[in-house]
Design a protein around this motif. Structure first.
Motif, PDB file in Angstrom:
ATOM      1  N   ALA A  66     -99.305  18.545   8.323  1.00  0.00           N
ATOM      2  CA  ALA A  66     -99.612  19.214   9.589  1.00  0.00           C
ATOM      3  C   ALA A  66    -101.090  19.141   9.949  1.00  0.00           C
ATOM      4  CB  ALA A  66     -99.170  20.674   9.515  1.00  0.00           C
ATOM      5  N   VAL A  67    -101.950  18.867   8.975  1.00  0.00           N
ATOM      6  CA  VAL A  67    -103.390  18.874   9.232  1.00  0.00           C
ATOM      7  C   VAL A  67    -103.780  17.822  10.261  1.00  0.00           C
ATOM      8  CG1 VAL A  67    -105.663  18.402   8.223  1.00  0.00           C
ATOM      9  CG2 VAL A  67    -104.029  19.843   6.999  1.00  0.00           C
ATOM     10  N   PHE A  68    -103.255  16.612  10.116  1.00  0.00           N
ATOM     11  CA  PHE A  68    -103.744  15.509  10.939  1.00  0.00           C
ATOM     12  C   PHE A  68    -103.264  15.572  12.385  1.00  0.00           C
ATOM     13  CE2 PHE A  68    -104.068  14.225   6.523  1.00  0.00           C
ATOM     14  CZ  PHE A  68    -105.415  13.893   6.469  1.00  0.00           C
ATOM     15  N   THR A 226     -91.440  29.613   9.634  1.00  0.00           N
ATOM     16  CA  THR A 226     -90.708  30.213   8.523  1.00  0.00           C
ATOM     17  C   THR A 226     -90.029  29.152   7.680  1.00  0.00           C
ATOM     18  OG1 THR A 226     -90.313  32.224   9.837  1.00  0.00           O
ATOM     19  CG2 THR A 226     -88.898  31.871   7.920  1.00  0.00           C
ATOM     20  N   ARG A 227     -89.410  28.178   8.324  1.00  0.00           N
ATOM     21  CA  ARG A 227     -88.773  27.081   7.577  1.00  0.00           C
ATOM     22  C   ARG A 227     -89.801  26.302   6.762  1.00  0.00           C
ATOM     23  NH1 ARG A 227     -86.004  26.253  12.494  1.00  0.00           N
ATOM     24  NH2 ARG A 227     -87.395  24.492  12.967  1.00  0.00           N
ATOM     25  N   ASP A 228     -90.950  26.029   7.362  1.00  0.00           N
ATOM     26  CA  ASP A 228     -91.985  25.278   6.658  1.00  0.00           C
ATOM     27  C   ASP A 228     -92.498  26.027   5.436  1.00  0.00           C
ATOM     28  OD1 ASP A 228     -91.726  23.278   8.512  1.00  0.00           O
ATOM     29  OD2 ASP A 228     -93.525  23.819   9.656  1.00  0.00           O
ATOM     30  N   VAL A 229     -92.608  27.362   5.572  1.00  0.00           N
ATOM     31  CA  VAL A 229     -93.075  28.181   4.450  1.00  0.00           C
ATOM     32  C   VAL A 229     -92.024  28.216   3.348  1.00  0.00           C
ATOM     33  CG1 VAL A 229     -93.639  30.530   3.735  1.00  0.00           C
ATOM     34  CG2 VAL A 229     -94.619  29.602   5.843  1.00  0.00           C
ATOM     35  N   LEU A 230     -90.786  28.508   3.705  1.00  0.00           N
ATOM     36  CA  LEU A 230     -89.735  28.673   2.705  1.00  0.00           C
ATOM     37  C   LEU A 230     -89.376  27.365   2.017  1.00  0.00           C
ATOM     38  CD1 LEU A 230     -87.346  31.169   4.541  1.00  0.00           C
ATOM     39  CD2 LEU A 230     -89.105  31.671   2.834  1.00  0.00           C
ATOM     40  N   ALA A 231     -89.466  26.251   2.734  1.00  0.00           N
ATOM     41  CA  ALA A 231     -89.114  24.946   2.157  1.00  0.00           C
ATOM     42  C   ALA A 231     -90.304  24.229   1.551  1.00  0.00           C
ATOM     43  CB  ALA A 231     -88.468  24.061   3.218  1.00  0.00           C
ATOM     44  N   ARG A 233     -92.480  22.479   3.071  1.00  0.00           N
ATOM     45  CA  ARG A 233     -92.274  21.160   3.665  1.00  0.00           C
ATOM     46  C   ARG A 233     -93.420  20.200   3.387  1.00  0.00           C
ATOM     47  NH1 ARG A 233     -92.247  20.141  10.193  1.00  0.00           N
ATOM     48  NH2 ARG A 233     -92.298  17.854  10.141  1.00  0.00           N
ATOM     49  N   TYR A 234     -94.638  20.688   3.450  1.00  0.00           N
ATOM     50  CA  TYR A 234     -95.776  19.773   3.377  1.00  0.00           C
ATOM     51  C   TYR A 234     -96.249  19.501   1.954  1.00  0.00           C
ATOM     52  CZ  TYR A 234     -95.783  20.215   8.392  1.00  0.00           C
ATOM     53  OH  TYR A 234     -95.397  20.175   9.707  1.00  0.00           O
ATOM     54  N   LEU A 235     -95.407  19.838   0.978  1.00  0.00           N
ATOM     55  CA  LEU A 235     -95.651  19.360  -0.380  1.00  0.00           C
ATOM     56  C   LEU A 235     -94.809  18.123  -0.680  1.00  0.00           C
ATOM     57  CD1 LEU A 235     -96.005  22.566  -2.602  1.00  0.00           C
ATOM     58  CD2 LEU A 235     -97.771  20.959  -1.881  1.00  0.00           C
ATOM     59  N   ASP A 236     -94.308  17.487   0.372  1.00  0.00           N
ATOM     60  CA  ASP A 236     -93.529  16.263   0.157  1.00  0.00           C
ATOM     61  C   ASP A 236     -94.354  15.011   0.381  1.00  0.00           C
ATOM     62  OD1 ASP A 236     -93.816  16.106   2.896  1.00  0.00           O
ATOM     63  OD2 ASP A 236     -91.670  16.047   3.351  1.00  0.00           O
ATOM     64  N   GLY A 237     -95.653  15.155   0.701  1.00  0.00           N
ATOM     65  CA  GLY A 237     -96.530  14.003   0.882  1.00  0.00           C
ATOM     66  C   GLY A 237     -96.342  13.266   2.182  1.00  0.00           C
ATOM     67  N   GLY A 238     -95.519  13.818   3.090  1.00  0.00           N
ATOM     68  CA  GLY A 238     -95.293  13.165   4.369  1.00  0.00           C
ATOM     69  C   GLY A 238     -94.213  12.105   4.340  1.00  0.00           C
ATOM     70  N   ASP A 248    -101.525   7.498  -8.940  1.00  0.00           N
ATOM     71  CA  ASP A 248    -101.032   7.157  -7.613  1.00  0.00           C
ATOM     72  C   ASP A 248     -99.533   7.383  -7.451  1.00  0.00           C
ATOM     73  OD1 ASP A 248    -103.392   6.479  -6.377  1.00  0.00           O
ATOM     74  OD2 ASP A 248    -103.360   4.425  -7.130  1.00  0.00           O
ATOM     75  N   GLY A 249     -98.853   7.735  -8.524  1.00  0.00           N
ATOM     76  CA  GLY A 249     -97.409   7.928  -8.443  1.00  0.00           C
ATOM     77  C   GLY A 249     -97.044   9.209  -7.706  1.00  0.00           C
ATOM     78  N   TYR A 250     -95.906   9.183  -7.003  1.00  0.00           N
ATOM     79  CA  TYR A 250     -95.417  10.356  -6.291  1.00  0.00           C
ATOM     80  C   TYR A 250     -94.522  11.185  -7.216  1.00  0.00           C
ATOM     81  CZ  TYR A 250     -96.746   7.534  -2.239  1.00  0.00           C
ATOM     82  OH  TYR A 250     -97.429   6.758  -1.340  1.00  0.00           O
ATOM     83  N   THR A 251     -94.550  12.484  -7.026  1.00  0.00           N
ATOM     84  CA  THR A 251     -93.680  13.374  -7.782  1.00  0.00           C
ATOM     85  C   THR A 251     -93.419  14.637  -6.976  1.00  0.00           C
ATOM     86  OG1 THR A 251     -93.470  14.737  -9.761  1.00  0.00           O
ATOM     87  CG2 THR A 251     -95.704  14.285  -9.006  1.00  0.00           C
ATOM     88  N   LEU A 252     -92.194  15.142  -7.082  1.00  0.00           N
ATOM     89  CA  LEU A 252     -91.825  16.397  -6.417  1.00  0.00           C
ATOM     90  C   LEU A 252     -91.963  17.593  -7.351  1.00  0.00           C
ATOM     91  CD1 LEU A 252     -88.671  15.148  -4.475  1.00  0.00           C
ATOM     92  CD2 LEU A 252     -90.768  16.043  -3.442  1.00  0.00           C
ATOM     93  N   MET A 253     -92.546  17.377  -8.532  1.00  0.00           N
ATOM     94  CA  MET A 253     -92.636  18.463  -9.506  1.00  0.00           C
ATOM     95  C   MET A 253     -93.419  19.657  -8.960  1.00  0.00           C
ATOM     96  SD  MET A 253     -93.091  16.694 -13.257  1.00  0.00           S
ATOM     97  CE  MET A 253     -94.575  15.813 -12.780  1.00  0.00           C
TER      98      MET A 253
END
Length: 409
Positions: A66-68, A226-231, A233-238, A248-253
């Protein structure tokens, strides 16, 4: 066109004045058009404004978070804009790993690190009462452990003096050790103070970042935030593949451990709320059976608060130093360890509530909970409150007309 001319004039003056400035570490930084801001920005805030002007010209990372998109709605970045964007940042690291201007490039762009530093400035600036802002810079692991230990020790000594430390009551009756009314008044007052302090701080933050332009949040904007907070959302890297951690590897951890932590905390809060209703509305007093709703909610929450914070602590210990502000790591780890202690002592208390160790375990658990409540307004917990407010402003802002052509930056 005026912006381009101003940048050209600034570059010409810098060329006449001498070489560009040098950032810590030796990176040569190209001077960027200074922003006329009132009130003036400190060094951390000015660095975010500088990097945002570079990012606004590049826009490679526009789809990451959301920043950009919020950045492109601005041509200049005042203090309030910087605070808003810094708290909108989730520190996922995607933009740092993708950036062609990251160090050792002479532009030295590192958005996650710069934003993290400003977030600490935000918490300190908006703290209530104002004098408590300095606590954010002193709230570390040592303080968290010392506070929890001293409170637990005080309660243990009180039990020992009363002769009840080694003679726990039958049936796991906590209130035979510490009266219900006493606990409710003591912990209720501290929690209410924490809520008040956080509420006053985020109220001032909201007033500054909106400046009367955000308008009332409509139902659609509130629902999106509310959805963005609860999910998270922006920890998915876009790209829905997660954050960049130590490489450089992606992870959902990181996203998953945050979910365990957040929902574990909410389940524990729900367990306390249900137990309060049982006590005052239904006249049902603790201890409750293992299969009762308060115990089931508390057990699930306790497990979540073991898994989530343990994972976040592991990631924090492994994270690359350029992906955040190293100065805040003691504060981050102090909060994580307190959550772990609260959950571990709570589950131990449930497991051995019918044993002779119950009174001692209760004192340890209450000491950890009190330490957590006391540090909530002046520690890492604040990031969730301020980030939620920034997400709400972002959702409102999306629905407002642009004040300039987004391609004219």
């Amino acid at each position: 066109m005026q912006q381009l001319e101003a940048l050209t004039d600034a570059a010409r003056r810098d060329a006449q004045a001498g070489p560009a400035t040098v950032a810590p570490g030796g990176a040569r930084i190209i001077p960027i058009l200074p922003v006329k801001a009132a009130p003036p920005m400190n060094a951390d805030e000015a660095e975010v404004a500088r990097q945002m002007q570079i990012c606004n010209a590049c826009r490679y990372c526009e789809g990451f978070c959301a920043v950009f998109p919020a950045m492109t709605r601005r041509l200049e970045f005042a203090k309030a804009d910087v605070h808003y964007l810094a708290n909108l940042c989730h520190n996922c690291g995607a933009c740092y790993h993708a950036c062609q201007y990251a160090p050792p490039h002479e532009f030295a762009v590192n958005v996650p690190k710069a934003m993290a530093r400003v977030r600490l400035d935000t918490y300190s600036s908006y703290a209530w009462p104002a004098a408590a802002g300095a606590l954010y810079r002193r709230n570390g692991l040592t303080l968290a452990l010392a506070l929890a230990g001293s409170l637990a020790l005080f309660l243990l000594l009180a039990l020992a003096l009363n002769g009840t430390l080694a003679s726990s009551p039958a049936g796991g009756n906590f209130y035979a050790v510490f009266p219900h009314g006493q606990l409710a008044r003591m912990f209720g007052a501290v929690f209410a103070l924490a809520v008040l302090a956080l509420g006053m701080g985020v109220r001032r933050f909201w007033r500054d970042i909106t400046d009367g332009t955000a308008g009332a949040p409509g139902s659609a904007a509130a629902a999106e935030a509310t959805r963005d907070v609860l999910a998270l959302r922006y920890l998915d890297g876009g790209h829905a593949e997660g954050c960049n951690e130590s490489d450089d590897g992606y992870t959902l951890m990181r996203r998953r451990f945050h979910h365990f932590t957040f929902y574990g905390f909410m389940l524990c809060l729900a367990a306390t709320s249900v137990a309060t209703l049982y006590h005052y509305l239904l006249g049902l007093e603790a201890p409750y059976p293992v299969l009762s709703l308060p115990v089931l909610l508390g057990t699930a929450g306790g497990i979540g608060l073991l898994v989530g914070p343990a994972g976040l602590l592991w990631l924090n210990l492994r994270r690359h130093p350029e992906q955040g502000d190293r100065r805040q790591r003691p504060m981050d780890r102090g909060f994580i360890v307190l959550l772990l202690l609260v959950s571990a002592t709570g589950l131990a208390l449930l497991a051995w509530r019918d044993s002779a160790a119950m009174a001692a375990l209760l004192a340890l658990h209450l000491g950890c909970v009190m330490a957590l409540f006391l540090t909530l307004p002046y520690g890492k917990f604040a990031h969730g409150i301020y980030r939620s407010a920034a997400l709400l402003k972002s959702a409102i802002e999306k629905r407002q007309p642009l004040r300039h052509d987004p391609g004219s930056a």
